[in-house]
Design a protein around this motif. Structure first.
Motif, PDB file in Angstrom:
ATOM      1  N   LEU A 149     -18.830   3.775  12.791  1.00 48.16           N
ATOM      2  CA  LEU A 149     -18.991   4.958  11.962  1.00 48.16           C
ATOM      3  C   LEU A 149     -18.232   4.832  10.645  1.00 48.16           C
ATOM      4  O   LEU A 149     -18.758   5.149   9.579  1.00 48.16           O
ATOM      5  CB  LEU A 149     -18.547   6.209  12.724  1.00 48.16           C
ATOM      6  N   LYS A 150     -17.020   4.325  10.690  1.00 47.75           N
ATOM      7  CA  LYS A 150     -16.232   4.141   9.458  1.00 47.75           C
ATOM      8  C   LYS A 150     -16.912   3.154   8.534  1.00 47.75           C
ATOM      9  O   LYS A 150     -17.024   3.392   7.323  1.00 47.75           O
ATOM     10  CB  LYS A 150     -14.813   3.666   9.805  1.00 47.75           C
ATOM     11  N   ASN A 151     -17.424   2.054   9.073  1.00 48.40           N
ATOM     12  CA  ASN A 151     -18.126   1.062   8.264  1.00 48.40           C
ATOM     13  C   ASN A 151     -19.380   1.668   7.634  1.00 48.40           C
ATOM     14  O   ASN A 151     -19.683   1.432   6.458  1.00 48.40           O
ATOM     15  CB  ASN A 151     -18.485  -0.147   9.128  1.00 48.40           C
ATOM     16  N   THR A 152     -20.099   2.469   8.411  1.00 47.35           N
ATOM     17  CA  THR A 152     -21.314   3.120   7.910  1.00 47.35           C
ATOM     18  C   THR A 152     -20.972   4.063   6.763  1.00 47.35           C
ATOM     19  O   THR A 152     -21.643   4.050   5.717  1.00 47.35           O
ATOM     20  CB  THR A 152     -22.022   3.883   9.048  1.00 47.35           C
ATOM     21  N   HIS A 186     -20.622   3.910  -1.018  1.00 49.81           N
ATOM     22  CA  HIS A 186     -20.685   2.990  -2.164  1.00 49.81           C
ATOM     23  C   HIS A 186     -22.096   2.800  -2.725  1.00 49.81           C
ATOM     24  O   HIS A 186     -22.276   2.060  -3.696  1.00 49.81           O
ATOM     25  CB  HIS A 186     -20.045   1.643  -1.796  1.00 49.81           C
ATOM     26  N   GLN A 187     -23.077   3.481  -2.187  1.00 46.71           N
ATOM     27  CA  GLN A 187     -24.432   3.411  -2.755  1.00 46.71           C
ATOM     28  C   GLN A 187     -24.571   4.332  -3.963  1.00 46.71           C
ATOM     29  O   GLN A 187     -25.561   4.289  -4.667  1.00 46.71           O
ATOM     30  CB  GLN A 187     -25.487   3.747  -1.697  1.00 46.71           C
ATOM     31  N   LYS A 188     -23.584   5.183  -4.202  1.00 46.72           N
ATOM     32  CA  LYS A 188     -23.522   6.052  -5.389  1.00 46.72           C
ATOM     33  C   LYS A 188     -24.733   6.976  -5.507  1.00 46.72           C
ATOM     34  O   LYS A 188     -25.229   7.223  -6.591  1.00 46.72           O
ATOM     35  CB  LYS A 188     -23.353   5.235  -6.677  1.00 46.72           C
ATOM     36  N   GLU A 220     -22.772  -8.680  -4.616  1.00 47.35           N
ATOM     37  CA  GLU A 220     -23.845  -9.535  -4.127  1.00 47.35           C
ATOM     38  C   GLU A 220     -24.995  -8.658  -3.646  1.00 47.35           C
ATOM     39  O   GLU A 220     -25.061  -7.487  -3.971  1.00 47.35           O
ATOM     40  CB  GLU A 220     -23.311 -10.403  -2.979  1.00 47.35           C
ATOM     41  N   GLU A 221     -25.865  -9.219  -2.871  1.00 44.28           N
ATOM     42  CA  GLU A 221     -26.971  -8.438  -2.333  1.00 44.28           C
ATOM     43  C   GLU A 221     -26.454  -7.551  -1.200  1.00 44.28           C
ATOM     44  O   GLU A 221     -26.031  -8.029  -0.153  1.00 44.28           O
ATOM     45  CB  GLU A 221     -28.085  -9.347  -1.815  1.00 44.28           C
ATOM     46  N   GLN A 222     -26.503  -6.249  -1.421  1.00 43.14           N
ATOM     47  CA  GLN A 222     -26.044  -5.296  -0.421  1.00 43.14           C
ATOM     48  C   GLN A 222     -27.113  -5.104   0.647  1.00 43.14           C
ATOM     49  O   GLN A 222     -28.298  -5.307   0.395  1.00 43.14           O
ATOM     50  CB  GLN A 222     -25.742  -3.965  -1.085  1.00 43.14           C
ATOM     51  N   PRO A 223     -26.698  -4.691   1.827  1.00 38.04           N
ATOM     52  CA  PRO A 223     -27.693  -4.456   2.882  1.00 38.04           C
ATOM     53  C   PRO A 223     -28.650  -3.328   2.477  1.00 38.04           C
ATOM     54  O   PRO A 223     -28.217  -2.248   2.082  1.00 38.04           O
ATOM     55  CB  PRO A 223     -26.854  -4.062   4.097  1.00 38.04           C
ATOM     56  N   ASN A 266     -17.015  -4.988   2.645  1.00 40.17           N
ATOM     57  CA  ASN A 266     -16.178  -5.867   1.844  1.00 40.17           C
ATOM     58  C   ASN A 266     -16.621  -5.665   0.399  1.00 40.17           C
ATOM     59  O   ASN A 266     -17.799  -5.826   0.087  1.00 40.17           O
ATOM     60  CB  ASN A 266     -16.400  -7.317   2.306  1.00 40.17           C
ATOM     61  N   GLU A 267     -15.695  -5.306  -0.484  1.00 39.05           N
ATOM     62  CA  GLU A 267     -16.067  -5.017  -1.867  1.00 39.05           C
ATOM     63  C   GLU A 267     -16.707  -6.213  -2.572  1.00 39.05           C
ATOM     64  O   GLU A 267     -17.473  -6.037  -3.512  1.00 39.05           O
ATOM     65  CB  GLU A 267     -14.873  -4.484  -2.650  1.00 39.05           C
TER      66      GLU A 267
END
Length: 180
Positions: free
Chosen positions: A89-92, A98-100, A55-58, A49-50
Motif C-alpha cells: 500500500l505504501k509503495n502504491t 508521483h504521477q502528478k 526512466e520509463e515509469q510503470p 525509487n526516484e
C-alpha cells in the motif's frame, strides 16, 4: 452518481481486508453509488525509487492515478504489518502520488483495517491517515477498525459485531456525503 473505489492493502488469497473492501462496495452500491473494487495485484509496480521517475515509469501507476483522480471517494482497507500499513500500500501511494495527476486531491478517503488482534489495526490506521494527509487527501472522520479477524464476518460476509457494523454504515454515509 457518486463514483467510489475500494482497495485492499493486501493481495493475499482470502484476505480479510479485501473482504472488508468488497463488503463496503456492496453497501455503497446499496446506497446508489457507482462503486467498484480495485485489486492491487492488477497494478504491479516496482519498489518506488526516484531514479525510476526519470526512466520509463510503470504504466499501471499512471492508470491507477487516473482512476483515483476520477473518483469522488475511495475506501482503503489495510492490514497492520508491524504496527503500520503494508509495504504494498505504501509503495502504491508513493507511485500514484508521483504521477502528478492530483489523485489524492479530489476524493474523500475512508480507511479501515481488519486485524487478528483486539486492537483492530488502530496503529495501521493512524499511519495510513498520516501518509494520506501528507499527499493531500481528505480523510473521512470515521476510521473502521475491525478486530478478531477470524470471527469478524458472518456467513454472509457481513460484519458480525453490530457496533462495528454501525461504524461501517457511518463511514458509508461519510463517503457518500463528504465532498471537497
Amino acid at each position: 452518481m457518486t463514483k467510489i473505489l475500494a482497495i485492499s492493502g493486501s493481495i493475499r488469497k482470502d484476505s480479510f481486508n479485501a473482504k472488508l473492501a468488497h463488503m463496503m462496495v456492496r453497501h455503497l452500491r446499496a446506497r446508489g453509488a457507482d462503486a467498484a473494487y480495485l485489486d492491487l495485484s492488477n497494478f504491479e509496480m516496482p519498489l518506488f525509487n526516484e531514479d525510476l521517475l526519470r526512466e520509463e515509469q510503470p504504466k499501471c501507476a499512471l492508470e491507477l492515478a487516473n482512476l483515483l483522480a476520477q473518483a469522488d471517494a475511495v475506501f482503503i482497507a489495510s492490514p497492520e504489518y508491524n504496527g503500520s500499513l503494508t509495504p504494498l500500500l505504501k509503495n502504491t501511494i508513493d507511485w500514484v502520488h508521483h504521477q502528478k495527476l492530483g489523485a489524492f486531491a479530489k476524493a474523500t478517503f475512508g480507511i479501515g483495517s481488519v486485524s487478528s488482534g483486539s486492537l483492530a489495526g488502530i496503529m495501521a490506521l493512524s499511519h495510513l491517515r498520516d501518509v494520506l494527509s501528507k499527499v493531500g487527501a481528505l480523510i473521512a472522520p470515521t476510521a473502521l477498525g475491525v478486530g478478531m479477524a477470524a470471527r469478524a464476518f458472518n456467513e454472509s460476509d457481513e460484519l458480525a459485531d453490530q457496533r462495528v457494523a454501525a461504524r461501517a454504515e457511518a463511514l458509508v454515509n461519510e463517503l457518500m456525503t463528504l465532498k471537497r
